[in-house]
Design a protein around this motif. Structure first.
Motif, PDB file in Angstrom:
ATOM      1  N   GLY A   1      42.481  72.630  63.463  1.00 55.24           N
ATOM      2  CA  GLY A   1      41.173  71.985  63.540  1.00 55.24           C
ATOM      3  C   GLY A   1      40.775  71.247  62.280  1.00 55.24           C
TER       4      GLY A   1
ATOM      5  N   HIS B   1      53.759  72.340  55.364  1.00 54.32           N
ATOM      6  CA  HIS B   1      52.965  71.254  54.795  1.00 54.32           C
ATOM      7  C   HIS B   1      52.443  71.732  53.439  1.00 54.32           C
ATOM      8  N   SER B   2      53.208  71.451  52.395  1.00 52.52           N
ATOM      9  CA  SER B   2      52.855  71.936  51.061  1.00 52.52           C
ATOM     10  C   SER B   2      52.163  70.819  50.264  1.00 52.52           C
TER      11      SER B   2
ATOM     12  N   ASN C   1      40.151  61.691  51.584  1.00 53.10           N
ATOM     13  CA  ASN C   1      39.221  62.642  50.958  1.00 53.10           C
ATOM     14  C   ASN C   1      37.924  61.975  50.510  1.00 53.10           C
TER      15      ASN C   1
ATOM     16  N   SER D   1      46.405  75.804  61.663  1.00 50.28           N
ATOM     17  CA  SER D   1      45.195  75.212  61.045  1.00 50.28           C
ATOM     18  C   SER D   1      44.867  73.877  61.701  1.00 50.28           C
TER      19      SER D   1
ATOM     20  N   VAL E   1      52.962  67.193  49.550  1.00 53.84           N
ATOM     21  CA  VAL E   1      52.109  66.042  49.883  1.00 53.84           C
ATOM     22  C   VAL E   1      51.051  65.792  48.812  1.00 53.84           C
ATOM     23  N   GLY E   2      50.830  64.512  48.495  1.00 49.50           N
ATOM     24  CA  GLY E   2      49.789  64.109  47.538  1.00 49.50           C
ATOM     25  C   GLY E   2      48.410  64.142  48.181  1.00 49.50           C
ATOM     26  N   SER E   3      47.364  63.906  47.371  1.00 48.01           N
ATOM     27  CA  SER E   3      45.982  63.887  47.899  1.00 48.01           C
ATOM     28  C   SER E   3      45.787  62.686  48.810  1.00 48.01           C
ATOM     29  N   TYR E   4      45.005  62.901  49.851  1.00 53.13           N
ATOM     30  CA  TYR E   4      44.804  61.825  50.844  1.00 53.13           C
ATOM     31  C   TYR E   4      43.749  60.815  50.375  1.00 53.13           C
TER      32      TYR E   4
ATOM     33  N   ARG F   1      51.604  78.291  46.070  1.00 53.82           N
ATOM     34  CA  ARG F   1      52.435  77.723  47.143  1.00 53.82           C
ATOM     35  C   ARG F   1      53.922  77.692  46.785  1.00 53.82           C
TER      36      ARG F   1
ATOM     37  N   MET G   1      44.225  78.082  66.363  1.00 51.19           N
ATOM     38  CA  MET G   1      43.050  78.036  65.500  1.00 51.19           C
ATOM     39  C   MET G   1      42.122  79.192  65.829  1.00 51.19           C
ATOM     40  N   ARG G   2      41.215  79.476  64.900  1.00 49.91           N
ATOM     41  CA  ARG G   2      40.283  80.583  65.136  1.00 49.91           C
ATOM     42  C   ARG G   2      39.077  80.132  65.959  1.00 49.91           C
ATOM     43  N   ARG G   3      38.541  78.976  65.605  1.00 49.87           N
ATOM     44  CA  ARG G   3      37.311  78.518  66.271  1.00 49.87           C
ATOM     45  C   ARG G   3      37.539  78.289  67.753  1.00 49.87           C
TER      46      ARG G   3
ATOM     47  N   ASN H   1      43.244  75.494  53.193  1.00 47.79           N
ATOM     48  CA  ASN H   1      43.216  75.075  51.791  1.00 47.79           C
ATOM     49  C   ASN H   1      42.589  76.129  50.884  1.00 47.79           C
TER      50      ASN H   1
HETATM   51  N1  LIG Z   1      43.208  67.314  51.583  1.00 43.65           N
HETATM   52  C1  LIG Z   1      44.241  66.826  50.912  1.00 43.65           C
HETATM   53  O1  LIG Z   1      44.177  65.811  50.221  1.00 43.65           O
HETATM   54  C2  LIG Z   1      45.576  67.520  51.030  1.00 43.65           C
HETATM   55  C3  LIG Z   1      46.687  66.922  50.469  1.00 43.65           C
HETATM   56  C4  LIG Z   1      47.930  67.559  50.569  1.00 43.65           C
HETATM   57  C5  LIG Z   1      48.032  68.776  51.223  1.00 43.65           C
HETATM   58  N2  LIG Z   1      46.910  69.336  51.743  1.00 43.65           N
HETATM   59  C6  LIG Z   1      47.045  70.652  52.386  1.00 43.65           C
HETATM   60  O2  LIG Z   1      46.727  70.545  53.759  1.00 43.65           O
HETATM   61  C7  LIG Z   1      46.263  71.826  54.212  1.00 43.65           C
HETATM   62  C8  LIG Z   1      45.059  71.670  55.086  1.00 43.65           C
HETATM   63  O3  LIG Z   1      44.057  71.031  54.351  1.00 43.65           O
HETATM   64  P1  LIG Z   1      42.835  70.360  55.094  1.00 43.65           P
HETATM   65  O4  LIG Z   1      41.983  69.752  54.019  1.00 43.65           O
HETATM   66  O5  LIG Z   1      43.309  69.533  56.223  1.00 43.65           O
HETATM   67  O6  LIG Z   1      42.139  71.689  55.671  1.00 43.65           O
HETATM   68  P2  LIG Z   1      40.777  71.869  56.354  1.00 43.65           P
HETATM   69  O7  LIG Z   1      40.263  70.538  56.881  1.00 43.65           O
HETATM   70  O8  LIG Z   1      39.911  72.628  55.415  1.00 43.65           O
HETATM   71  O9  LIG Z   1      41.172  72.801  57.597  1.00 43.65           O
HETATM   72  C9  LIG Z   1      41.581  74.112  57.462  1.00 43.65           C
HETATM   73  C10 LIG Z   1      41.724  74.717  58.857  1.00 43.65           C
HETATM   74  O10 LIG Z   1      42.239  76.030  58.688  1.00 43.65           O
HETATM   75  C11 LIG Z   1      41.664  76.873  59.669  1.00 43.65           C
HETATM   76  N3  LIG Z   1      41.743  78.266  59.203  1.00 43.65           N
HETATM   77  C12 LIG Z   1      41.290  78.766  58.050  1.00 43.65           C
HETATM   78  N4  LIG Z   1      41.644  80.075  57.952  1.00 43.65           N
HETATM   79  C13 LIG Z   1      42.332  80.400  59.092  1.00 43.65           C
HETATM   80  C14 LIG Z   1      42.952  81.563  59.598  1.00 43.65           C
HETATM   81  N5  LIG Z   1      42.983  82.707  58.887  1.00 43.65           N
HETATM   82  N6  LIG Z   1      43.546  81.522  60.815  1.00 43.65           N
HETATM   83  C15 LIG Z   1      43.532  80.396  61.544  1.00 43.65           C
HETATM   84  N7  LIG Z   1      42.982  79.221  61.108  1.00 43.65           N
HETATM   85  C16 LIG Z   1      42.370  79.240  59.906  1.00 43.65           C
HETATM   86  C17 LIG Z   1      40.270  76.360  59.825  1.00 43.65           C
HETATM   87  O11 LIG Z   1      39.915  76.629  61.142  1.00 43.65           O
HETATM   88  P3  LIG Z   1      38.708  77.586  61.530  1.00 43.65           P
HETATM   89  O12 LIG Z   1      37.507  76.707  61.415  1.00 43.65           O
HETATM   90  O13 LIG Z   1      39.055  77.988  62.907  1.00 43.65           O
HETATM   91  O14 LIG Z   1      38.684  78.718  60.556  1.00 43.65           O
HETATM   92  C18 LIG Z   1      40.433  74.842  59.626  1.00 43.65           C
HETATM   93  O15 LIG Z   1      40.629  74.198  60.871  1.00 43.65           O
HETATM   94  C19 LIG Z   1      46.010  72.670  52.965  1.00 43.65           C
HETATM   95  O16 LIG Z   1      47.061  73.575  52.849  1.00 43.65           O
HETATM   96  C20 LIG Z   1      46.058  71.665  51.839  1.00 43.65           C
HETATM   97  O17 LIG Z   1      46.533  72.214  50.640  1.00 43.65           O
HETATM   98  C21 LIG Z   1      45.698  68.735  51.698  1.00 43.65           C
END
Ligand SMILES: NC(=O)c1ccc[n+]([C@@H]2O[C@H](COP(=O)([O-])OP(=O)(O)OC[C@H]3O[C@@H](n4cnc5c(N)ncnc54)[C@H](OP(=O)(O)O)[C@@H]3O)[C@@H](O)[C@H]2O)c1
Length: 288
Positions: free
Chosen positions: A8, A101-102, A142, A6, A136-139, A117, A30-32, A74
């Motif tokens: 990107g 990364h949970s 965000n 993931s 991991v907690g929320s960033y 998870r 990544m897919r994109r 996510n």
């Molecule tokens: N945001 C927070 O505050 C926070 C806090 C703690 C933990 N987390 C965890 O961190 C993780 C990532 O969160 P994020 O907010 O950074 O995510 P994000 O910005 O939404 O990015 C998700 C990525 O996953 C890729 N993706 C989706 N489906 C896919 C697939 N089937 N195969 C390959 N790539 C795929 C997407 O790429 P494509 O565009 O190529 O599909 C995108 O680059 C999540 O598990 C979340 O629970 C987040």
């Protein structure tokens, strides 16, 4: 070689930047296909294209890697399938470590995507592959997509109670901790809570008022409006349901945690919200 999944997303990009500072090359999947240059500029040595849920794609990406840093997209319904694919790839590549990364509080059933998870964590523990898990907690980050709106309206809003206690964390601290965990053999088989000290929206708004020099008020945004916006941005029905349950849970319980583990890993207290806010203000001023 370390593989980041993931790659990107905001988490993936932060990890690439941090891990690339070590000598070990970083491969990403990544897919994109329109972000290769951006990810290379961040430090990715190799960009692989494929679907995380596809075992052949994942196994090809993991071949020759020492470790996999598994970031799951996510709020996806097929998280279990993706996890099985990643575990299969970790086994076929005989990686030294699978790092997951949970999220904080995978024990909470009301948090639908956190609870899902817990079973990914269980599958990893039972896989026989040496592992580390970061909960991991929320960033802090965000809030960045709505920073301009905050300046315009004088409101710092989220779709939960303004007094909810949240153990927010700087994504830069998270990536620094991840890099240390990845490179410390003593962290094998460890589960680490990665978050900062709790803070409320009201406290954040008071800090923002001080550092920006203009009045910022904390506001609970209407949940329906926030979810409608998420739907417009392409968040699935499953994701929308996760968000609704998450905000209801945060209203009552927040998302709390102890900063001590992160402090121990990075060797200093986690970055506080004021330091983060001042950094963002400086970066935005430099970019103008
Ligand atoms: N945001 C927070 O505050 C926070 C806090 C703690 C933990 N987390 C965890 O961190 C993780 C990532 O969160 P994020 O907010 O950074 O995510 P994000 O910005 O939404 O990015 C998700 C990525 O996953 C890729 N993706 C989706 N489906 C896919 C697939 N089937 N195969 C390959 N790539 C795929 C997407 O790429 P494509 O565009 O190529 O599909 C995108 O680059 C999540 O598990 C979340 O629970 C987040």
């Amino acid at each position: 070689m370390i593989l980041i999944t993931s790659a990107g997303g905001k988490t993936g990009r932060a990890m690439i930047e941090e891990f690339a500072q070590s000598e070990e090359p970083v491969r990403v999947i990544m897919r994109r296909r329109d972000m290769d240059d951006e990810l290379s500029a961040l430090g990715a040595a190799e960009v692989f294209h494929g679907d995380l849920a596809n075992v052949a794609d994942m196994s090809a990406a993991a071949a020759g890697c020492r470790a996999i840093y598994f970031i799951c997209p996510n709020m996806v319904e097929d998280e279990g399938i993706i996890a099985q694919s990643v575990i299969a790839a970790a086994k076929s590549a005989e990686v030294e470590r699978l790092i997951f990364h949970s999220v904080l509080h995978t024990q909470v059933q009301a948090l639908r995507h956190h609870w899902a998870r817990l079973f990914v964590e269980e599958a990893i523990i039972e896989s026989g592959v040496p592992f580390s898990i970061l909960q991991v907690g929320s960033y802090y980050q965000n809030m960045l997509p709505s920073w301009d709106k905050m300046l315009e309206t004088g409101e710092h809003g989220m779709a939960y109670e303004v007094e909810a206690e949240m153990a927010l964390v700087d994504l830069k601290d998270v990536s620094e901790a991840a890099n240390r965990i990845v490179n410390d053999p003593g962290c094998v088989n460890g589960i680490f809570e990665i978050c900062g000290p709790v803070i409320t929206l009201v406290q954040k708004a008071a800090i923002l008022t001080r550092v920006l020099g203009c009045k910022i008020e904390a506001k609970k945004l209407p949940v329906d409006k926030v979810i409608a916006h998420a739907a417009n941005m392409g968040i699935s029905d499953f994701g929308q349901d996760c968000m609704r349950r998450m905000f209801a849970h945060y209203d009552i319980h927040g998302l709390v945690g102890s900063p001590r583990v992160l402090e121990w890993i990075i060797g200093r207290p986690p970055t506080d919200f004021e330091t983060f806010a001042r950094r963002i203000i400086r970066l935005r001023a430099d970019a103008e």
